[in-house]
Design a protein around this motif. Sequence first.
Motif, short mmCIF file in Angstrom:
data_model
loop_
_atom_site.label_atom_id
_atom_site.label_comp_id
_atom_site.label_asym_id
_atom_site.label_seq_id
_atom_site.Cartn_x
_atom_site.Cartn_y
_atom_site.Cartn_z
N ARG A 114 -19.61 -9.09 -2.44
CA ARG A 114 -19.65 -10.56 -2.29
C ARG A 114 -20.74 -10.97 -1.31
O ARG A 114 -21.53 -11.89 -1.58
CB ARG A 114 -18.28 -11.04 -1.79
CG ARG A 114 -18.22 -12.51 -1.37
CD ARG A 114 -17.09 -12.73 -0.36
NE ARG A 114 -17.33 -11.99 0.88
CZ ARG A 114 -16.37 -11.63 1.73
NH1 ARG A 114 -15.10 -11.88 1.45
NH2 ARG A 114 -16.68 -10.99 2.85
N ASP A 115 -20.81 -10.29 -0.16
CA ASP A 115 -21.79 -10.67 0.84
C ASP A 115 -23.21 -10.30 0.44
O ASP A 115 -24.17 -10.97 0.86
CB ASP A 115 -21.42 -10.05 2.19
CG ASP A 115 -20.22 -10.74 2.84
OD1 ASP A 115 -19.95 -11.90 2.48
OD2 ASP A 115 -19.56 -10.11 3.68
N LYS A 117 -24.27 -10.66 -2.63
CA LYS A 117 -24.63 -11.77 -3.51
C LYS A 117 -24.92 -13.03 -2.72
O LYS A 117 -25.83 -13.80 -3.06
CB LYS A 117 -23.50 -12.02 -4.51
CG LYS A 117 -23.33 -10.92 -5.55
CD LYS A 117 -22.17 -11.20 -6.48
CE LYS A 117 -21.98 -10.07 -7.48
NZ LYS A 117 -20.78 -10.30 -8.35
N GLN A 118 -24.15 -13.25 -1.66
CA GLN A 118 -24.33 -14.47 -0.86
C GLN A 118 -25.39 -14.31 0.23
O GLN A 118 -25.68 -15.26 0.95
CB GLN A 118 -22.99 -14.86 -0.23
CG GLN A 118 -21.93 -15.24 -1.26
CD GLN A 118 -20.60 -15.61 -0.62
OE1 GLN A 118 -20.43 -15.54 0.60
NE2 GLN A 118 -19.64 -16.00 -1.44
N ARG A 119 -25.96 -13.10 0.34
CA ARG A 119 -27.00 -12.81 1.33
C ARG A 119 -26.50 -13.10 2.75
O ARG A 119 -27.10 -13.86 3.50
CB ARG A 119 -28.27 -13.63 1.04
CG ARG A 119 -28.95 -13.26 -0.29
CD ARG A 119 -29.49 -11.85 -0.18
NE ARG A 119 -30.47 -11.48 -1.16
CZ ARG A 119 -30.23 -10.79 -2.26
NH1 ARG A 119 -28.99 -10.43 -2.56
NH2 ARG A 119 -31.20 -10.46 -3.07
N VAL A 120 -25.39 -12.44 3.11
CA VAL A 120 -24.75 -12.67 4.40
C VAL A 120 -24.54 -11.33 5.11
O VAL A 120 -24.12 -10.35 4.49
CB VAL A 120 -23.39 -13.38 4.24
CG1 VAL A 120 -22.66 -13.47 5.59
CG2 VAL A 120 -23.59 -14.78 3.68
N ARG A 122 -22.14 -9.82 7.69
CA ARG A 122 -20.82 -10.16 8.21
C ARG A 122 -20.13 -8.89 8.72
O ARG A 122 -20.20 -7.83 8.09
CB ARG A 122 -19.97 -10.79 7.10
CG ARG A 122 -18.66 -11.40 7.57
CD ARG A 122 -17.76 -11.75 6.39
NE ARG A 122 -18.47 -12.42 5.31
CZ ARG A 122 -18.71 -13.73 5.25
NH1 ARG A 122 -18.29 -14.51 6.23
NH2 ARG A 122 -19.35 -14.25 4.22
N ALA A 151 -23.36 -14.36 9.43
CA ALA A 151 -22.15 -15.16 9.31
C ALA A 151 -21.84 -15.82 10.65
O ALA A 151 -21.94 -15.17 11.70
CB ALA A 151 -20.99 -14.30 8.86
#
Length: 320
Positions: A114-115, A117-120, A122, A151
């Motif tokens: 998920r991160d 894809k969201q470029r995060v 965390r 994040a």
Amino acid sequence: MQIYLVGGAVRDRLLGRPCGDRDWVVVGATPQQMLDLGYRPVGRDFPVFLHPDSGEEHALARTERKSGHGYRGFEVHTSPDVTLEEDLLRRDLTINAMAEDADGRVTDPWGGQRDLKQRVLRHVSPAFAEDPVRILRLARFAARLADFTVAPETLAMMRDMVSQGEVDHLVPERVWQELSRGLMEARPSRMFEVLRACGALGRLLPEVDRLWGVPQRAEHHPEVDTGVHVMMVLNMAARLQAPLAVRYACLGHDLGKGTTAAEAWPRHIGHEGRSVKLLEALGQRLRVPNDCRELAEVVAREHGNIHRSGELGAPALLRL
């Protein structure tokens, strides 16, 4: 006994980036079983073994518990009962806390895909706050993955770590190790942006941190701000694929401007000599390798003369 590819190799494959070293975690095994299979022990703080054929590192699944300050202040527990999920939980970032089995199936209990894809960037768990090296590692990943953001809750945790003095327990060798790796990333300025945002830069590299907000003469530096200027020079060195010594020299070439009295701004008379003294102290503090230290000090002392070299007479040019 199950063996999984973990960490950066899984992350880079999912990002479509070339993979570097591959790390493996072994679940359900004892040290004796590894020895019986021909693995060679190399771990000092926890059980790590080299594969008898590939030579790649295989670590037994483990958990950690904070027992002191700094990055060495941990008690490590390994057992055949430690699960893959428990091992991944102790890792720093969600994008580094994924595993892949022999059939290519990805285990991702903490949201790494998920991160990605969201470029995060965390943290995986509150245990992130127990190891100050993770601040440096995250900043280095920001330099490598320049389109990723940190994040907000992770940045807040990093600020708390700085305010509680965790970064003050970092040993010089580890700071230099992470700093030098970050300098060699595609956009090294991002590392310093992240360290500034959480307050760690002022504790680790105050000579660099104080450059922001110091003005320069606009006719020579349209960007005006000295910190911004140094980051522009550093990013250009990365674009030119310069070696580490050159990038370190770029970082340190204007340190003396941070010590100019405010009433003298935007002029910085004599900043070259002050830069050399600051670099000498910085090099000793972080135990910077000699090739980096020597080049940085020459560049700091002479870069103004190099700019003026077209106006110099033959004797002066020969001395330069």
